[in-house]
Design an enzyme around this catalytic site. Structure first.
Site, PDB file in Angstrom:
ATOM      1  N   ASP A   1     -13.696   8.954  -9.428  1.00 45.35           N
ATOM      2  CA  ASP A   1     -14.010   7.513  -8.770  1.00 45.35           C
ATOM      3  C   ASP A   1     -15.503   7.856  -8.024  1.00 45.35           C
ATOM      4  OD1 ASP A   1     -14.082   4.805  -8.170  1.00 45.35           O
ATOM      5  OD2 ASP A   1     -13.197   5.412  -5.970  1.00 45.35           O
TER       6      ASP A   1
ATOM      7  N   HIS B   1     -22.449  -1.298  -1.067  1.00 45.35           N
ATOM      8  CA  HIS B   1     -21.185  -0.697  -0.615  1.00 45.35           C
ATOM      9  C   HIS B   1     -21.815   0.563   0.244  1.00 45.35           C
ATOM     10  CE1 HIS B   1     -17.260   0.607  -0.186  1.00 45.35           C
ATOM     11  NE2 HIS B   1     -17.483   1.695  -0.751  1.00 45.35           N
TER      12      HIS B   1
ATOM     13  N   GLU C   1     -10.293  -1.763  -2.996  1.00 44.10           N
ATOM     14  CA  GLU C   1     -11.622  -1.430  -3.425  1.00 44.10           C
ATOM     15  C   GLU C   1     -11.709  -2.197  -4.938  1.00 44.10           C
ATOM     16  OE1 GLU C   1     -13.037   2.578  -3.002  1.00 44.10           O
ATOM     17  OE2 GLU C   1     -13.464   2.150  -0.899  1.00 44.10           O
TER      18      GLU C   1
ATOM     19  N   GLU D   1     -13.154  -2.618  -8.208  1.00 41.91           N
ATOM     20  CA  GLU D   1     -14.043  -1.611  -9.017  1.00 41.91           C
ATOM     21  C   GLU D   1     -13.607  -1.959 -10.487  1.00 41.91           C
ATOM     22  OE1 GLU D   1     -13.637   2.520  -8.287  1.00 41.91           O
ATOM     23  OE2 GLU D   1     -13.130   1.984  -6.177  1.00 41.91           O
TER      24      GLU D   1
ATOM     25  N   ASP E   1      -8.823   0.371  -6.068  1.00 45.10           N
ATOM     26  CA  ASP E   1      -8.686   1.842  -5.358  1.00 45.10           C
ATOM     27  C   ASP E   1      -8.297   1.685  -4.263  1.00 45.10           C
ATOM     28  OD1 ASP E   1      -9.015   4.349  -4.610  1.00 45.10           O
ATOM     29  OD2 ASP E   1     -10.974   4.106  -4.245  1.00 45.10           O
TER      30      ASP E   1
ATOM     31  N   ARG F   1      -8.034   3.663   5.213  1.00 46.71           N
ATOM     32  CA  ARG F   1      -9.174   3.752   5.918  1.00 46.71           C
ATOM     33  C   ARG F   1      -8.920   4.688   6.953  1.00 46.71           C
ATOM     34  NH1 ARG F   1     -12.316   2.695   1.897  1.00 46.71           N
ATOM     35  NH2 ARG F   1     -12.536   0.795   1.203  1.00 46.71           N
TER      36      ARG F   1
ATOM     37  N   GLN G   1      -8.392   8.240   5.793  1.00 51.18           N
ATOM     38  CA  GLN G   1      -9.621   8.504   4.927  1.00 51.18           C
ATOM     39  C   GLN G   1     -10.674   9.186   6.243  1.00 51.18           C
ATOM     40  OE1 GLN G   1     -11.424   5.331   2.712  1.00 51.18           O
ATOM     41  NE2 GLN G   1     -13.172   6.503   2.164  1.00 51.18           N
TER      42      GLN G   1
ATOM     43  N   LYS H   1      -6.696   7.803  -0.443  1.00 49.69           N
ATOM     44  CA  LYS H   1      -6.865   7.374  -1.941  1.00 49.69           C
ATOM     45  C   LYS H   1      -5.682   7.683  -2.890  1.00 49.69           C
ATOM     46  CE  LYS H   1     -11.473   6.099  -1.171  1.00 49.69           C
ATOM     47  NZ  LYS H   1     -11.782   4.782  -1.341  1.00 49.69           N
TER      48      LYS H   1
ATOM     49  N   THR I   1      -3.335   3.918  -7.484  1.00 51.38           N
ATOM     50  CA  THR I   1      -4.859   3.106  -8.078  1.00 51.38           C
ATOM     51  C   THR I   1      -4.174   2.258  -9.013  1.00 51.38           C
ATOM     52  OG1 THR I   1      -5.941   5.149  -7.655  1.00 51.38           O
ATOM     53  CG2 THR I   1      -6.760   3.518  -8.861  1.00 51.38           C
TER      54      THR I   1
ATOM     55  N   GLU J   1     -15.497  -3.946   4.525  1.00 48.31           N
ATOM     56  CA  GLU J   1     -16.936  -4.406   4.452  1.00 48.31           C
ATOM     57  C   GLU J   1     -16.707  -6.051   4.938  1.00 48.31           C
ATOM     58  OE1 GLU J   1     -19.458  -2.966   0.956  1.00 48.31           O
ATOM     59  OE2 GLU J   1     -17.316  -2.605   0.466  1.00 48.31           O
TER      60      GLU J   1
HETATM   61 MN    MN Z   1     -13.370   3.823  -4.682  1.00 46.10          MN
END
Ligand code: MN
Length: 412
Positions: A127, A134, A200, A202, A234, A238, A241, A254, A258, A359
């Protein structure tokens, strides 16, 4: 670019028209264990193995005929760009040449009658982190005392190796992960279900045309190894992480899940969507990262329980997938058929184009209000997140990129 028309009764501007033809893997109720390769046209799926057999093979490409009989896309991925071109040309002819209609039509299934499966046996999964907005937002949130962007960010596409075994197809539930977290005011880490579960948004790039250890793929060669594009979520814890990632990067925050779309849109269907990158003049990148580094004008929409929460624009990504593949192999690391790499969260400069809740809610400080009046900082059990996307196609039509959806289930 003019496209051929199909003999199916389909509006010329259908997002899954003859100019799209994404690949997937499906089964039917009478053979639930038999996974078959299919191509989507309109709201139907063509059984490629059966269709090729009905036509006595795919012409002068016996390897394509053989690949169409496989239970995953990997055999087709192994053929590389020439095989992909042959396969797409045959499917296009099969669905547009009226003389082939009687042989092909019995092998079309309604989408509602099939179950879609993971289309690729995923090889290695990487990834990336290719959106400047971002990376800058995450830097401000996680490391407020430092520069928003790490010093290496504009010199190389940053990435980490993920867990290919937990890449799941759209529609698969996501169990809330459990692990360690330690908030800034906690004296010691605590253990339990994640309380900051995020998304996420993507794109994922599906790779084929394997290479040998010790060789590189240049930016100009990358398109020969980029088979197609999937939507990718993804899922990210948090809190796990933030505690674990220093100094070796994301791990359990993570690796639990996925999600990717069931449909792989061929790069060939995105020719009209190629756009220049926003710019890499300051600083200039090293020569191995230069060449035909195209961007892709893909418009993503993210819905949380049906409420539209974000519209990320992939065209704004700083790094090209071709550069990511060149960087991934520049040390001589080989690629395998079925490798997958993610673009990184797609975020733009304005709030409504941010591709993560981290975000969108600024780490939970500015909750989102959904259409039903409830608010979210991060995901709750039972929440469903759905990504959809489209790209400009030939003749003003849109190319649909399917959907990637998943529902959060309670921690076990
Ligand atoms: Mn990602």
């Amino acid at each position: 670019m003019t496209t051929r028309s199909t003999w199916l009764d389909l509006p010329a501007d259908h997002p899954f028209g003859i100019a799209n033809l994404p690949y997937g893997v499906f089964s039917t109720a009478d053979g639930p264990g038999r996974h078959r390769l299919g191509v989507r046209i309109g709201d139907r799926v063509l059984d490629l193995g059966a269709a090729a057999e009905a036509c006595g093979g795919t012409g002068d490409s016996p390897a394509v005929t053989e690949a169409f009989r496989s239970p995953t896309l990997n055999s087709l991925l192994a053929l590389g760009r020439p095989g992909w071109t042959n396969a797409r040309a045959w499917v296009t002819t099969a669905l547009s040449d009226e003389s082939l209609r009687s042989g092909i039509e019995p092998h079309l299934h309604d989408l509602d009658d099939v179950v879609l499966h993971l289309p690729v046996e995923i090889g290695d999964y990487v990834d990336f982190y290719a959106s400047e907005d971002h990376a800058s937002n995450v830097g401000q949130i996680f490391r407020p005392d430092n520069a928003a962007l790490p010093p290496n960010w504009k010199h190389l596409p940053i990435g980490y190796h993920g867990r290919s075994g937990t890449v799941v197809v759209s529609g698969t539930d996501v169990v809330r992960p459990t692990g360690q977290r330690k908030g800034p005011k906690d004296p010691a880490p605590v253990f339990g279900p994640s309380i900051r579960l995020d998304i996420e948004a993507e794109l994922g790039y599906v790779v084929g045309g394997s290479t040998a250890i010790g060789s590189r793929v240049s930016v100009d060669e990358a398109a020969d190894h980029l088979f197609g594009v999937v939507l990718l979520n993804d899922w990210s814890a948090r809190d796990l992480q933030a505690w674990e990632y220093v100094p070796l990067g994301p791990f359990l925050g993570k690796s639990f899940s996925t999600s990717i779309s069931a449909w792989v849109t061929p790069l060939d269907a995105l020719q009209t969507a190629r756009v220049p990158l926003p710019g890499q003049s300051d600083p200039r990148v090293l020569p191995y990262l230069t060449g035909d580094a195209f961007g892709l004008d893909v418009h993503v929409e993210v819905r949380l329980n049906g409420s539209l929460v974000s519209r990320p624009e992939h065209a704004g990504m700083y790094w090209s997938p071709a550069q990511m593949l060149a960087h991934l192999t520049v040390n001589g690391a080989s690629i395998r058929d079925g490798d997958l790499f993610g673009s990184g969260t797609i975020s733009g400069p304005s709030r409504e184009t941010r591709g993560s809740l981290l975000e969108l809610t600024w780490n939970g400080a500015e909750p989102l209000t959904l259409d039903d009046g409830t608010t979210r900082g991060f995901l709750e059990d039972g929440d469903t997140v759905t990504m959809t996307a489209w790209a400009p196609g030939p003749d003003g039509a849109r190319v649909g990129l399917g959907e990637c959806t998943g529902t959060i289930r309670p921690a076990r």
